[in-house]
Motif scaffolding. Structure first.
Motif, PDB file in Angstrom:
ATOM      1  N   PRO A   1      36.653  32.233  20.587  1.00  0.00           N
ATOM      2  CA  PRO A   1      37.129  32.774  21.862  1.00  0.00           C
ATOM      3  C   PRO A   1      38.647  32.795  22.021  1.00  0.00           C
ATOM      4  N   ALA A   2      39.325  31.748  21.574  1.00  0.00           N
ATOM      5  CA  ALA A   2      40.770  31.663  21.767  1.00  0.00           C
ATOM      6  C   ALA A   2      41.530  32.711  20.966  1.00  0.00           C
ATOM      7  N   ALA A   3      40.960  33.149  19.839  1.00  0.00           N
ATOM      8  CA  ALA A   3      41.617  34.137  18.978  1.00  0.00           C
ATOM      9  C   ALA A   3      41.025  35.535  19.121  1.00  0.00           C
ATOM     10  N   GLY A   4      39.798  35.613  19.612  1.00  0.00           N
ATOM     11  CA  GLY A   4      39.128  36.909  19.716  1.00  0.00           C
ATOM     12  C   GLY A   4      38.560  37.397  18.405  1.00  0.00           C
ATOM     13  N   ASP A   5      38.429  36.504  17.424  1.00  0.00           N
ATOM     14  CA  ASP A   5      37.882  36.883  16.120  1.00  0.00           C
ATOM     15  C   ASP A   5      36.374  36.662  16.082  1.00  0.00           C
ATOM     16  N   LEU A   6      35.670  37.582  15.435  1.00  0.00           N
ATOM     17  CA  LEU A   6      34.217  37.503  15.326  1.00  0.00           C
ATOM     18  C   LEU A   6      33.817  37.545  13.857  1.00  0.00           C
ATOM     19  N   TYR A   7      33.171  36.486  13.391  1.00  0.00           N
ATOM     20  CA  TYR A   7      32.625  36.427  12.035  1.00  0.00           C
ATOM     21  C   TYR A   7      31.117  36.658  12.126  1.00  0.00           C
ATOM     22  N   TYR A   8      30.576  37.435  11.189  1.00  0.00           N
ATOM     23  CA  TYR A   8      29.137  37.678  11.256  1.00  0.00           C
ATOM     24  C   TYR A   8      28.588  38.058   9.879  1.00  0.00           C
ATOM     25  N   ALA A   9      27.288  37.818   9.725  1.00  0.00           N
ATOM     26  CA  ALA A   9      26.629  38.098   8.448  1.00  0.00           C
ATOM     27  C   ALA A   9      25.130  38.186   8.658  1.00  0.00           C
ATOM     28  N   ALA A  10      24.481  38.862   7.723  1.00  0.00           N
ATOM     29  CA  ALA A  10      23.020  38.883   7.670  1.00  0.00           C
ATOM     30  C   ALA A  10      22.608  38.912   6.211  1.00  0.00           C
ATOM     31  N   ARG A  11      21.462  38.347   5.913  1.00  0.00           N
ATOM     32  CA  ARG A  11      20.997  38.241   4.538  1.00  0.00           C
ATOM     33  C   ARG A  11      20.954  39.604   3.858  1.00  0.00           C
ATOM     34  N   GLY A  12      21.680  39.722   2.747  1.00  0.00           N
ATOM     35  CA  GLY A  12      21.709  40.958   1.989  1.00  0.00           C
ATOM     36  C   GLY A  12      22.645  42.022   2.544  1.00  0.00           C
ATOM     37  N   TYR A  13      23.308  41.732   3.659  1.00  0.00           N
ATOM     38  CA  TYR A  13      24.183  42.700   4.340  1.00  0.00           C
ATOM     39  C   TYR A  13      25.643  42.408   4.073  1.00  0.00           C
TER      40      TYR A  13
ATOM     41  N   ALA B   1      29.102  39.535   4.615  1.00  0.00           N
ATOM     42  CA  ALA B   1      29.780  38.813   5.689  1.00  0.00           C
ATOM     43  C   ALA B   1      31.038  39.574   6.088  1.00  0.00           C
ATOM     44  N   TYR B   2      31.340  39.564   7.386  1.00  0.00           N
ATOM     45  CA  TYR B   2      32.436  40.366   7.904  1.00  0.00           C
ATOM     46  C   TYR B   2      33.216  39.593   8.962  1.00  0.00           C
ATOM     47  N   LYS B   3      34.451  40.052   9.174  1.00  0.00           N
ATOM     48  CA  LYS B   3      35.274  39.530  10.263  1.00  0.00           C
ATOM     49  C   LYS B   3      35.822  40.703  11.056  1.00  0.00           C
TER      50      LYS B   3
ATOM     51  N   ILE C   1      27.103  32.962   6.910  1.00  0.00           N
ATOM     52  CA  ILE C   1      28.369  33.671   6.700  1.00  0.00           C
ATOM     53  C   ILE C   1      29.007  33.262   5.375  1.00  0.00           C
ATOM     54  N   ALA C   2      29.042  31.964   5.108  1.00  0.00           N
ATOM     55  CA  ALA C   2      29.651  31.482   3.864  1.00  0.00           C
ATOM     56  C   ALA C   2      28.887  31.990   2.635  1.00  0.00           C
ATOM     57  N   GLU C   3      27.578  31.915   2.675  1.00  0.00           N
ATOM     58  CA  GLU C   3      26.780  32.352   1.525  1.00  0.00           C
ATOM     59  C   GLU C   3      26.893  33.851   1.296  1.00  0.00           C
ATOM     60  N   GLU C   4      26.894  34.627   2.364  1.00  0.00           N
ATOM     61  CA  GLU C   4      27.010  36.075   2.199  1.00  0.00           C
ATOM     62  C   GLU C   4      28.387  36.483   1.688  1.00  0.00           C
ATOM     63  N   ALA C   5      29.371  35.596   1.865  1.00  0.00           N
ATOM     64  CA  ALA C   5      30.705  35.851   1.309  1.00  0.00           C
ATOM     65  C   ALA C   5      30.818  35.361  -0.130  1.00  0.00           C
TER      66      ALA C   5
END
Length: 261
Positions: A122-134, A136-138, A221-225
């Motif tokens: 929230p303080a930075a406005g950054d969003l990390y996300y991932a899904a299996r086989g998709y 990981a993104y920021k 997130i870590a594994e997808e990266a």
């Protein structure tokens, strides 16, 4: 299986919860703190974020179970293959310190595996996300989206290490003393795993116990990266368990060659 609907719902809920957290964070008056049975702090921000997230998840996926740090645990979730795992405010101690190192964590476990993860800062406005086989993104606060990939560093002398800001332990201090890491950063919440995912750190060891909601989103997130995430004894971390305590600790390394314990 694809988890895009779940991912989009979780992303929106995390950002909305983060806005509520920041409204309280910016208040001039000191934040009122309650303490739970385990002596962990609880604030109005935890409660507000939890309410927003639980409402969104239950409206979108009423048939899924939910395990949240701030909800009474309903053990009927153990009969479900699909269970959201939620930490509405990971890093409440950092929130109280007002250092910005806190996150909103939402994950989805399918048959005990973390298959989707969302971490909002929230303080930075950054969003990390991932899904299996998709992958990981920021997504940064200005809307830029980049795919995440761990580093390929294997030189022990130059490894970038992250450690807990509020939960020191003897084993980690011994490791730091043994290897004399030149690049050591102490930080709060699941941000440590995100740093590894985006090639800003290489290893993170957590010897102290945590809870399922502390690690589920971060693990996906870590594994997808491309990172390696295991319990300290080398076994796989599972979710939606009867006992939600991660008693064995865990590690995240950018490459298996960098495992130092």
């Amino acid at each position: 299986m694809e988890w895009m609907k779940e991912l989009e719902t979780a992303k929106a809920a995390a950002v909305e919860a983060g806005k509520a957290v920041m409204e309280i964070y910016r208040e001039a008056a000191p934040v009122r703190v309650e303490y739970k049975e385990d002596r962990s702090p609880l604030t109005a921000a935890d409660k507000a974020a939890n309410q927003i997230i639980i409402k969104a998840l239950r409206e979108g996926f009423p048939e899924y179970a939910v395990l949240s740090e701030e909800e009474q645990d309903n053990k009927s979730r153990l009969e479900q293959d699909l269970c959201f795992v939620v930490d509405p405010l990971d890093g409440t101690k950092e929130f109280l310190k007002r250092n910005g190192q806190f996150t909103v964590n939402i994950a989805l476990a399918y048959k005990h595996e973390a298959v989707m993860g969302v971490i909002y800062v929230p303080a930075a406005g950054d969003l990390y996300y991932a899904a299996r086989g998709y992958g990981a993104y920021k997504r940064t606060s200005d809307g830029e989206i980049k795919r995440l990939k761990v580093s390929e560093h294997t030189d022990t002398a130059s490894l970038r290490v992250v450690a807990s800001n509020s939960h020191e332990c003897a084993q980690m201090n011994e490791l730091i003393e043994k290897y004399q890491f030149k690049n050591l950063v102490k930080m709060g919440s699941s941000l440590k795993g995100c740093l590894i995912a985006e090639d800003k750190a290489d290893i993170y060891y957590r010897f102290n116990p945590t809870m399922e909601w502390d690690t589920a989103a971060m693990q996906c997130i870590a594994e997808e990266a491309g990172a390696v995430f295991r319990q300290m004894d080398g076994t796989v971390m599972t979710y939606n368990r009867a006992d939600s305590l991660n008693s064995k600790g865990f590690y995240i390394v950018n490459r298996a060659e960098n495992l130092l314990v």
